[in-house]
Enzyme design. Structure first.
Site, short mmCIF file in Angstrom:
data_model
loop_
_atom_site.label_atom_id
_atom_site.label_comp_id
_atom_site.label_asym_id
_atom_site.label_seq_id
_atom_site.Cartn_x
_atom_site.Cartn_y
_atom_site.Cartn_z
N HIS A 99 0.26 -1.51 0.23
CA HIS A 99 0.48 0.29 0.30
C HIS A 99 0.61 1.05 -0.04
CE1 HIS A 99 0.67 1.16 4.41
NE2 HIS A 99 0.93 -0.31 4.63
N ARG A 148 -5.94 0.95 3.73
CA ARG A 148 -5.41 1.12 2.99
C ARG A 148 -5.10 0.75 1.98
NH1 ARG A 148 -3.20 -0.09 8.53
NH2 ARG A 148 -1.47 -1.26 8.24
N GLU A 202 -1.47 -6.54 7.04
CA GLU A 202 -0.37 -5.94 8.37
C GLU A 202 0.29 -7.35 9.85
OE1 GLU A 202 2.68 -6.55 8.00
OE2 GLU A 202 2.84 -3.94 7.61
N MET A 204 0.72 -7.90 13.18
CA MET A 204 -0.33 -6.91 14.40
C MET A 204 0.93 -6.94 15.44
SD MET A 204 -1.59 -7.15 17.24
CE MET A 204 -2.31 -8.63 18.37
N TYR A 205 1.11 -5.92 15.88
CA TYR A 205 1.40 -5.42 16.51
C TYR A 205 1.93 -5.03 18.05
CZ TYR A 205 5.66 -4.37 13.23
OH TYR A 205 6.75 -4.02 12.05
N HIS A 272 0.87 -5.11 2.34
CA HIS A 272 1.55 -4.24 3.38
C HIS A 272 2.98 -5.52 3.54
CE1 HIS A 272 -2.17 -3.16 5.38
NE2 HIS A 272 -2.92 -4.25 4.91
#
Length: 344
Positions: A99, A148, A202, A204-205, A272
């Site tokens: 993205h 996004r 994406e 996962m943080y 991502h």
């Protein structure tokens, strides 16, 4: 025009058992078909009939609720082409796009699975990516469930010379499927299905999401943050490691996307950095050490050619004015020529 109805049934047709005097079966071969309940058509991928005359047997092996797909006339083969030659020349394009820049990329924040839109620069990156792939065929689009990635896919397709409209498929429930039906055959021909999948999200943080990257490095130490961000199997607090992200992303790719490529459909994936790194790890057969050093820029498309069961990386496509990209394969060159003939 080849079509498959909303609920496809995948099956195999097999000849009934027969043997010669040596006990070996003669001329047996499976036929893979897709049966469309609303428009009963079978697509035969291989056929090898022997001298058995005892009939054929149908085995239903898989059913799915995918939407209608309509063959693109620009991509269609001539009617006199044999099934063997189609099989040998069958080739599909796979486009991967990270993205464009998001609002939290701009602010240097850990984003992860927080659903943040593109910046103005991100919009421009997505449009430029679309220009770069404007002569490469796209039959099907996959995105993550995050806005996004979806914005990037939609904006990129506004630049495609084929001018087909990307349409998000809604399969949240039966009502969503019914209410989003298209009743014009001509409109369906000018549409590209867009499938959203959380598995392409994406990484996962965890507890880093929303934190400033520099402030986090100051708090936990540069080495610790680097380990969370760039190691393969060490997750941040209550988050995912790259290994965990790869498990879901690659599993989805092999189960849902790769079969589309095998059937000859050209696919674009807008996703991502980490989910795409995971897929590239699978495509390029990278080791866990090699993938952690792989960097993907926002809004830069990568092109792969899938042929004879293998993925061949072609790098980033050149702009539409640079003809060199179309020399990668004969099929891409022919597709561009057909676009030129049709649109000029």
């Amino acid at each position: 025009m080849a079509t498959a109805a909303c609920h496809q049934i995948f099956a195999t047709i097999q000849p009934n058992q027969c043997s010669n005097s040596s006990g070996y079966q003669k001329g047996l071969g499976n036929i893979s078909v897709k049966l469309a309940p609303k428009a009963f058509k079978a697509e035969v991928s291989s056929l090898r009939r022997g001298d058995c005359s005892s009939g054929w047997k149908l085995n239903v092996v898989h059913a799915s609720s995918s939407q209608t797909f309509v063959a693109d006339p620009v991509l269609s083969t001539t009617s006199h082409t044999t099934s063997d030659s189609r099989k040998k020349s069958n080739e599909a394009a796979l486009i991967l796009i990270r993205h464009g820049e998001s609002l939290w990329n701009e602010k240097n924040l850990f984003t992860g699975c927080v659903d943040v839109p593109l910046t103005k620069k991100g919009v421009e990156e997505a449009i430029e990516a679309g220009r770069k792939i404007s002569n490469i065929p796209v039959d099907l689009i996959y995105t993550s469930a995050l806005i996004r990635a979806q914005m990037t896919a939609m904006l990129a397709m506004t630049q495609h010379r084929r001018k087909k409209v990307p349409i998000v498929l809604h399969d949240e429930n039966e009502q969503a499927r019914v209410w989003s039906q298209i009743f014009s055959e001509e409109t369906r021909k000018q549409s590209i299905p867009v499938i959203r999948a959380w598995q392409l999200n994406e990484r996962m943080y965890g507890e880093l999401q929303g934190l400033n990257k520099q402030e986090t490095a100051d708090r936990y130490g540069k080495d610790q943050v680097h380990e969370w961000r760039r190691s393969y199997d060490i997750p941040p607090p209550n988050g995912e490691s790259l290994e965990m992200c790869a498990e879901r992303a690659v599993a989805y790719f092999t189960k849902h996307i790769e079969p589309q490529l095998q059937s000859g459909k050209n696919v674009m994936i807008a996703a991502h950095g980490n989910s795409l790194r995971s897929i590239i790890m699978y495509l390029d057969k990278l080791t866990s050490q090699e993938v952690i050093s792989l960097e993907l820029s926002t809004g830069i498309p990568m092109l792969y050619i899938f042929k004879e069961g293998k993925f061949m990386r072609r790098g980033s496509p050149a702009g539409p004015s640079e003809a060199g990209v179309y020399a990668y394969t004969r099929n891409l060159a022919l597709y561009r020529q057909k676009l030129d003939d049709m649109l000029n």
